[in-house]
Design an enzyme around this catalytic site. Structure first.
Site, PDB file in Angstrom:
ATOM      1  N   GLY A  57     -13.296  -6.115  27.294  1.00 56.53           N
ATOM      2  CA  GLY A  57     -12.964  -5.381  26.241  1.00 56.53           C
ATOM      3  C   GLY A  57     -13.918  -5.886  25.038  1.00 56.53           C
ATOM      4  O   GLY A  57     -13.817  -5.124  23.859  1.00 56.53           O
ATOM      5  N   HIS A  94      -7.481   2.635  -1.816  1.00 59.45           N
ATOM      6  CA  HIS A  94      -6.073   2.499  -2.110  1.00 59.45           C
ATOM      7  C   HIS A  94      -6.008   1.887  -3.548  1.00 59.45           C
ATOM      8  O   HIS A  94      -4.913   2.171  -4.430  1.00 59.45           O
ATOM      9  CB  HIS A  94      -5.092   1.880  -1.241  1.00 59.45           C
ATOM     10  N   LYS A 122      10.043   5.681  -6.869  1.00 60.99           N
ATOM     11  CA  LYS A 122      10.285   5.518  -5.562  1.00 60.99           C
ATOM     12  C   LYS A 122      10.496   3.730  -5.524  1.00 60.99           C
ATOM     13  O   LYS A 122       9.675   3.046  -6.271  1.00 60.99           O
ATOM     14  CB  LYS A 122       9.706   5.997  -4.508  1.00 60.99           C
ATOM     15  N   ASP A 181      -2.187  12.183  -3.436  1.00 60.87           N
ATOM     16  CA  ASP A 181      -2.021  10.767  -2.748  1.00 60.87           C
ATOM     17  C   ASP A 181      -3.157  10.517  -2.209  1.00 60.87           C
ATOM     18  O   ASP A 181      -4.206  11.480  -1.862  1.00 60.87           O
ATOM     19  CB  ASP A 181      -0.839  10.644  -1.753  1.00 60.87           C
TER      20      ASP A 181
END
Length: 313
Positions: free
Chosen positions: A40, A132, A194, A220
């Site tokens: 991996g 964000h 919310k 958003d």
């Protein structure tokens, strides 16, 4: 600007977007060998010399985030050891950005850790889109250019015949973003209140503002499971909203989000290709806008030491 001084490379997360950026700039993507060992581990080798070059590496971190982030770090290290003069990490979607502060004891600040790792690997600049939390730029001691997809959304919705439109922020934290889109579209703003009882769980409680008999655009930055978005749309419908649209920069759309979108009150969800949208996610209600030209123009201006802010006027 020419291929001798500017080089563009892509990781394996979003090669289609990287190709769009390369086409805009009129350059070829640099050849890079990337493979996985049987255990991996990731191997990356820059095939041709980049000595003295100004290099940009495009890698999104939307899905398989840890795999693609490690790949990005290894590519940056390879470029630095190959004597590139500067390496800019172009990360259309910056993962871990929602972990930008401690809310409980003994939690990490993972966004800061990501910033540290990028810097230690050798990145000299970061270009990203609709972080964000904008304050994440302060986690870096190198330049960070936080682009926005709002001009794309603005142009898209201006071409639609919306009736008495209103832009809605799905929470208090997204008000600045929604207000910016509302200003561009010359519409009023509404806000949904919310609360989050648990990670990725939100309970929509109230709407501040008038949405009755209006077309609505919920604005958003990220949609993951879509639960919050679909709950917001249901509440807006109950309060008399007409057609309900949503503009979201990063469409992660995990689990059965595409299926739920089709069943939701949303007429159309508009996202960008900062994260590649696989075919099984491309349901009829989903519209994908490209940020390829926007990223390409940003790279051109950075390379020429031109202003980026005027790109969004």
């Amino acid at each position: 600007m020419g291929p001798k001084c500017l080089a563009l490379y892509s990781g394996t997360s979003n090669p289609e977007l990287a190709k769009e950026v390369a086409d805009y700039l009129g350059v070829e993507l640099g050849e890079i060998e990337i493979r996985r060992f049987s255990d991996g581990e990731i191997y990356a080798r820059i095939v041709k010399s980049v000595r003295g070059a100004e290099v940009y590496v495009i890698q999104s971190l939307g899905t398989s985030v840890n795999e693609y982030f490690m790949e990005l770090l290894i590519i940056i290290d390879a470029l630095r050891r190959a004597s590139a003069s500067a390496v800019t990490a172009v990360i259309p979607y910056f993962a871990y950005a929602r972990q930008d502060r401690k809310t409980k004891s003994r939690e990490p600040i993972s966004a800061k850790l990501v910033a540290n790792l990028l810097t230690v690997a050798g990145a000299s600049r970061v270009v990203t889109m609709d972080l964000h939390a904008g304050q994440i730029q302060g986690f870096f001691d190198i330049p960070v250019d936080n682009l926005t997809a709002l001009p794309l959304f603005s142009r898209y919705f201006q071409d639609m015949d919306l009736k008495d439109p209103v832009v809605v922020s799905p929470d208090i934290g997204g008000v600045a973003r929604a207000k910016s889109l509302a200003n561009r579209l010359h519409t009023p703003l509404a806000i949904i209140y919310k609360r989050r009882p648990a990670p990725e769980v939100a309970e929509v409680e109230e709407i501040i503002g008038d949405v009755k008999d209006r077309d609505v655009i919920i604005c958003d930055d990220i949609v993951t499971t879509g639960n919050t978005l679909f709950s917001a749309a249901k509440l807006l419908r109950e309060r008399g909203a007409r057609d309900i649209y949503s503009a979201v920069t990063h469409g992660i759309l995990t689990n059965n989000a595409p299926e739920e979108l089709q069943k939701s009150e949303i007429k159309e969800l508009v996202v960008t290709n900062t994260i590649p949208i696989k075919e099984w996610k491309r349901v009829p209600k989903l519209k994908v806008l490209s940020v390829g030209n926007l990223l390409g123009e940003a790279i051109r201006r950075i390379s020429n030491n031109d202003s980026l802010s005027s790109l969004f006027d």
